[in-house]
Write an enzyme that holds these catalytic residues in place. Sequence first.
Site, PDB file in Angstrom:
ATOM      1  N   SER A  49      70.805  40.347  22.759  1.00  0.00           N
ATOM      2  CA  SER A  49      69.919  40.603  23.894  1.00  0.00           C
ATOM      3  C   SER A  49      69.146  39.335  24.188  1.00  0.00           C
ATOM      4  CB  SER A  49      68.933  41.715  23.498  1.00  0.00           C
ATOM      5  OG  SER A  49      67.843  41.731  24.378  1.00  0.00           O
ATOM      6  N   SER A  50      68.822  39.144  25.455  1.00  0.00           N
ATOM      7  CA  SER A  50      67.997  37.983  25.816  1.00  0.00           C
ATOM      8  C   SER A  50      66.653  38.062  25.109  1.00  0.00           C
ATOM      9  CB  SER A  50      67.775  37.966  27.331  1.00  0.00           C
ATOM     10  OG  SER A  50      69.030  37.971  27.973  1.00  0.00           O
ATOM     11  N   GLY A 107      76.910  37.855  24.545  1.00  0.00           N
ATOM     12  CA  GLY A 107      77.131  39.184  25.125  1.00  0.00           C
ATOM     13  C   GLY A 107      77.493  39.059  26.599  1.00  0.00           C
ATOM     14  N   HIS A 108      76.785  38.167  27.300  1.00  0.00           N
ATOM     15  CA  HIS A 108      77.109  37.955  28.721  1.00  0.00           C
ATOM     16  C   HIS A 108      78.509  37.355  28.856  1.00  0.00           C
ATOM     17  CE1 HIS A 108      72.563  37.742  28.985  1.00  0.00           C
ATOM     18  NE2 HIS A 108      72.863  38.699  29.840  1.00  0.00           N
TER      19      HIS A 108
END
Length: 282
Positions: free
Chosen positions: A187-188, A36-37
């Site tokens: 998500s992390s 995502g990043h």
Amino acid sequence: MKVYHRKNDLETYLERQKEMGKKIGFAPTMGALHEGHLSLYHEAKKVNDVVVSSVFVNPTQFNNAADLEKYPRDVENDIAVLRQSGAVDVLYAPTVSEIYPEGLKSKQYDFDGLEHEMEGKFRPGHFDGVGTVVETLFRQVKPDHAYFGEKDYQQLAIIKKLTEKLNLPIQIHGVPIFRERNGLAMSSRNQRLTEYQKDAAKIIYETLQRTNEWFQTISVTEINNRVKEIFEKQDGMVLEYFEISDEATLKETDSRHDNRSYRAFIVVFVGEVRLIDNLHLD
Ligand code: PAF
């Protein structure tokens, strides 16, 4: 990739780049980097000469001490991921004192009411913490463009408002949610889920998709009831909130009006892990 831990070193380097007419794109993160990043960096690469990211787990935006303590941190691994991807030119991984030289305190912001909706009700002080760190990072990095994931849609709206209110010459971009193969929003925090929980958590996105279908035919009250029922039947999951809100004001709606855009927002605890997701409704 250049790595800076000190604001002065970062500023010296970026000022030189700006003098050479380079455009700076910036994607702040709290680390534990995932695809995502990377999608933020790829978006930034399209229109900027220098892509900057930051990794900083910001204590003032956590209203729950256990959540802050358990937040995954591995800067060395993040650096390795970034070096391998080649997506980022500069990484800023500041120490706490570079961001909070006068101690860990948030500024108080007025985001015209956006901060009182959804996350604002469940995480008091969260958006003052986000505003404080993002304003500080913006003033240090001075990007031309900045990139934020739509997973935190309310945060994105608030950062747009912050930039507008402070008159910062930065263009804010929202980047669509990047999902696991089963639909779970990346998500992390997913790192803290077991494989079983990760699989079960696909129900969150499935519910949003069903909401999109129901929104065409049944009332918002009926949709809210159906969503509650779905999560009451899920072992090990607790629905914190679900709401359909106006995309511009983020206020919950109880009916559909012409010429307005709507989005469904959901937060679910899967075990101890708080997962957030949302979907634009057609
Ligand atoms: O979305 C995040 O990761 C954080 O809230 C942010 C924007 C990096 C501020 O700490």
